[in-house]
Design a protein around this motif. Structure first.
Motif, PDB file in Angstrom:
ATOM      1  N   CYS A  53       0.838  -1.197   0.000  1.00  0.00           N
ATOM      2  CA  CYS A  53       0.000   0.000   0.000  1.00  0.00           C
ATOM      3  C   CYS A  53       0.876   1.251   0.000  1.00  0.00           C
ATOM      4  O   CYS A  53       1.768   1.400   0.843  1.00  0.00           O
TER       5      CYS A  53
ATOM      6  N   CYS B 240      -0.210   3.310   3.643  1.00  0.00           N
ATOM      7  CA  CYS B 240       0.121   2.826   4.990  1.00  0.00           C
ATOM      8  C   CYS B 240       1.264   1.827   5.006  1.00  0.00           C
ATOM      9  O   CYS B 240       1.736   1.450   6.080  1.00  0.00           O
TER      10      CYS B 240
ATOM     11  N   CYS C 125      -4.054  -0.703  -0.093  1.00  0.00           N
ATOM     12  CA  CYS C 125      -4.722  -1.792   0.615  1.00  0.00           C
ATOM     13  C   CYS C 125      -6.225  -1.458   0.622  1.00  0.00           C
ATOM     14  O   CYS C 125      -6.618  -0.312   0.370  1.00  0.00           O
TER      15      CYS C 125
ATOM     16  N   CYS D 175      -7.228   1.649   2.939  1.00  0.00           N
ATOM     17  CA  CYS D 175      -6.870   2.968   2.418  1.00  0.00           C
ATOM     18  C   CYS D 175      -7.673   3.289   1.155  1.00  0.00           C
ATOM     19  O   CYS D 175      -8.017   4.444   0.894  1.00  0.00           O
TER      20      CYS D 175
END
Ligand SMILES: [Zn+2]
Length: 299
Positions: free
Chosen positions: A208, A211, A248, A251
Motif C-alpha cells: 500500500c 500505509c 490496501c 486505504c
C-alpha cells in the motif's frame, strides 16, 4: 489431464472473436487463441491468473447454470471413468491460476464443449461464451467422496451469452444485439483498466502506497488499484499509471470517499489529522494534478 502453462497470459477478449463463435475442434479453439491448450481444461499461471477454461462435462461435479458456472478444478480425475479417484489441491497449477484470478478480479474466457447432458452446452463443437469472473472458491467432497476444488464463475458479459444459442441466431433479434455491443465495450474498458491497475500493483509488489501494509492472501500479495481521478462520467479520469495508486482495501475505501487526501507534494492527510508521505517507486510517475482534482471534489 495436462495443464497448459503460459509464460504470458492473454487476458480478456481475443480481437475478432465474437461471443457465441462456434469452433469445430479443440485445435480450432487453440488456433484462434481462445484456449491455448489441447487437453488442459485451464490455461494460465499461478502468478498471473487463468486466461481461459473449457467446460466440457469431463468432471462429474461440474454444474452449469448459464451465466453462473460451478466449475470443478483439475486433478484426481480418472480419464477412463471420468470419476474422482483422489483429492484435488489448490496448489495444482490450473487451480492455483483460478484462485489468483479470484484475487485479481481478472476475467476468464469460457469455452463450452458439446455435452448432450447439458442444456447450456453447444449442440456440436466448442463455443466461446464470453468473459466470466471467479466470484468465489472453496473445496468440498464431490460425488465420489474425494475433495474437489470448486470455483463459482459469473458472466461479466451479462448478455445471457449461453441462452443465445448458436452465433447465427443472434441476427434474428435486433433489439438483443445492440445491448451486447455496448456491454462488450464496457467489458473491454474494464479489461484495459485491469491491465493498467495490474501493472501498477506489480510495480509496488502489492504494498500500500499510503500505509505500507502488504496483505498476503494464501501466499499471494493482495492490493487494489485506485484511480485518483475516477474513470468515466463525470470525472473522466485517464486510465494511465499516473492516475492509479496501489492501495490496501482500507486505504482504498478511505481515499475513494475523501477521508484521505494527498497534497501536491504527496503528503497523505487523513481525516483524523495524521499525515505521512506517499510511498513511491521510480518507475511509477504520479500526476499531482489528479490529487488536486480529488481534493477539489471531496472538500
Ligand atoms: Zn493502506
Amino acid at each position: 489431464m495436462l495443464i497448459g502453462m503460459a509464460d504470458v497470459v492473454w487476458l480478456g477478449e481475443i480481437p475478432g472473436i465474437e461471443v457465441g463463435t462456434v469452433f469445430g475442434s479443440r485445435h480450432e479453439v487453440r488456433s484462434a487463441g481462445v484456449h491455448r491448450a489441447l487437453q488442459a481444461g485451464i490455461v494460465g499461471s499461478r502468478n498471473r491468473g487463468a486466461e481461459s477454461i473449457v467446460v466440457s462435462g469431463g468432471y462429474e461435479d461440474d454444474e452449469d447454470y448459464g451465466d453462473v458456472i460451478i466449475y470443478t478444478g483439475h486433478g484426481g480425475n480418472d480419464p477412463a471413468t471420468r470419476r474422482q479417484s483422489a483429492d484435488q489441491s489448490f496448489d495444482a497449477p490450473g487451480n492455483a491460476a483460478l484462485v489468483t484470478s479470484a484475487l485479481t478480479g481478472a476475467p476468464v474466457r469460457v469455452v463450452r464443449g458439446r455435452n448432450s447432458a447439458s442444456s447450456t452446452a453447444p449442440v456440436t463443437g466448442y463455443r466461446y461464451d464470453g468473459l466470466f469472473r471467479v466470484d468465489s472458491w472453496w473445496r468440498e467432497r464431490g460425488r465420489s467422496g474425494y475433495y474437489v476444488c470448486r470455483f463459482k464463475l459469473v458472466s461479466v458479459t451479462g448478455d445471457g451469452s449461453t441462452s443465445q444459442g448458436s452465433a447465427g441466431e443472434q441476427g434474428l433479434a435486433p433489439a438483443g444485439t445492440a445491448a451486447p455491443v455496448r456491454v462488450s465495450a464496457v467489458v473491454q474498458r474494464i479489461v484495459r483498466s485491469g491491465r493498467v491497475v495490474e501493472y501498477v500493483k506489480q510495480l509496488h509488489d502489492h504494498t500500500c502506497q499510503m500505509c505500507g501494509v502488504r496483505l498476503v492472501v494464501r501466499g499471494r500479495g493482495y492490493s487494489e488499484g485506485a484511480h485518483i481521478r475516477a474513470l468515466g462520467r463525470p470525472h473522466m479520469g485517464p486510465d494511465v499509471p499516473a492516475n492509479v495508486l496501489c492501495l490496501c482495501p482500507n486505504c482504498h475505501v478511505l481515499f475513494d470517499n475523501g477521508a484521505i487526501v494527498v497534497t501536491d507534494d504527496f503528503v497523505v492527510q487523513t481525516d483524523g489529522g495524521g499525515s505521512s508521505i506517499l510511498h513511491t517507486v521510480p518507475a511509477h510517475d504520479i500526476d499531482p494534478t489528479h490529487f488536486a482534482y480529488h481534493r477539489e471534489i471531496h472538500h
